[in-house]
Design a protein around this motif. Structure first.
Motif: not given
Length: 200
Positions: A97-102, A84-89, A91-93, A121-127
């Motif tokens: 990526q979708l934000l980058f495209r937008l 579940d932790l892996h799947m959460l990360f 989906k955040l990734h 910071a949150l995105i990088r830490r999770c990634d």
């Protein structure tokens, strides 16, 4: 000398961009829904893990009739935590990526760039931790990690999966939805004004 493109062509290109943006946001909505589902699952995983490892826990506390069933239940809970932790990360990734495209699609809207910077910071830490979870180690193929209070440990690297993680992720998801609603409204008004000034 090349001729100027007709106004209608500009409107058509803008409509195409809007359609693509809508498609990206449809994918974003799914990523957000799954992220929220994973947060709920992760919360239950943590509660179950703490119940299994409490001082008064034992086979009967989880409905197990033998020590073997209890150990199996404990292993299943650790696997659920990992998955579940892996799947959460993941989906955040995907959301990032979708934000980058937008951001590139509607580059005239600086709000998306500010949003990514706000939560960078949150995105990088999770990634970073997602990549750590995905590393294959021949000596730890069956390792699914451990939990101490709200600190998850996997192959020597720790990550806090307590209430702060859920709050920070939820703040990110809410910001994405509210930012896009404002951008979509502005884009709709711009499209209306262009269409009104260049009727077909």
């Amino acid at each position: 000398m090349s001729e100027l493109a007709p106004a209608g062509a500009s409107v058509s290109r803008r409509r195409g961009s809007n359609n693509e943006a809508d498609a990206i946001m449809a994918m974003m909505t799914k990523a957000i829904d799954v992220s929220r589902l994973q947060l709920r699952r992760l919360r239950k995983d943590v509660e179950r893990y703490h119940h299994l490892t409490s001082a008064d826990s034992g086979p009967s506390s989880v409905g197990a009739t033998t020590e073997g069933e209890f150990l199996a239940s404990s292993a299943e809970t650790r696997t659920a935590l990992y998955a579940d932790l892996h799947m959460l990360f993941m989906k955040l990734h995907e959301a990032d990526q979708l934000l980058f495209r937008l951001n590139h699609l509607v580059s005239q809207e600086p709000e998306l760039a500010r949003l990514r910077n706000k939560h960078r910071a949150l995105i990088r830490r999770c990634d970073d931790y997602r990549r750590h979870l995905e590393r294959v180690d021949e000596d730890h193929l069956s390792d699914t990690g451990n939990l101490n209070e709200n600190t998850y440990s996997f192959h020597g690297k720790k990550f806090d999966i307590g209430p702060d993680l859920e709050k920070n992720v939820e703040d990110l998801l809410k910001d994405v939805v509210s930012s896009w609603a404002r951008i979509r409204d502005r884009q709709r008004k711009i499209r209306y004004l262009i269409t009104k000034s260049h009727p077909t």
